[in-house]
Write a protein that holds these residues in place. Structure first.
Motif, short mmCIF file in Angstrom:
data_model
loop_
_atom_site.label_atom_id
_atom_site.label_comp_id
_atom_site.label_asym_id
_atom_site.label_seq_id
_atom_site.Cartn_x
_atom_site.Cartn_y
_atom_site.Cartn_z
N GLY A 23 1.89 -15.61 -16.40
CA GLY A 23 2.29 -14.52 -17.27
C GLY A 23 3.39 -13.65 -16.70
O GLY A 23 3.68 -12.57 -17.23
N ARG A 65 5.36 -18.93 -15.71
CA ARG A 65 4.94 -18.91 -17.11
C ARG A 65 3.43 -18.89 -17.23
O ARG A 65 2.85 -18.10 -17.97
CB ARG A 65 5.51 -20.09 -17.89
N ASP A 84 7.49 -14.65 -20.15
CA ASP A 84 6.94 -15.10 -21.43
C ASP A 84 7.59 -16.42 -21.85
O ASP A 84 8.50 -16.93 -21.18
CB ASP A 84 7.10 -14.03 -22.50
N GLN A 85 7.12 -16.97 -22.95
CA GLN A 85 7.61 -18.27 -23.42
C GLN A 85 9.11 -18.22 -23.72
O GLN A 85 9.83 -19.17 -23.42
CB GLN A 85 6.83 -18.71 -24.67
#
Length: 57
Positions: free
Chosen positions: A13, A10, A16-17
């Motif tokens: 990158g 996370r 994603d969230q």
């Protein structure tokens, strides 16, 4: 992935969230099923282990 790898993915990158939260949700759901002895795949593994142990005797 373990928790550290998930967090690192996370932060970098790689995920994603939304995917991060989905992974945590699934991990929690599976953990609860294991605790409640409702995770059928684990039961199947134990049955196969028993059968293999019997054949090795």
């Amino acid at each position: 992935m373990d928790t550290e790898e998930l967090e690192e993915a996370r932060k970098q990158g790689d995920i994603d969230q939304e995917l991060y939260e989905l992974a945590w949700y699934e991990a929690h759901r599976i953990t609860k099923r294991i605790q409640n002895n409702e995770f059928s795949l684990l039961n199947l593994v134990n049955e196969h282990k028993f059968l293999l142990e019997q054949k090795l005797k």
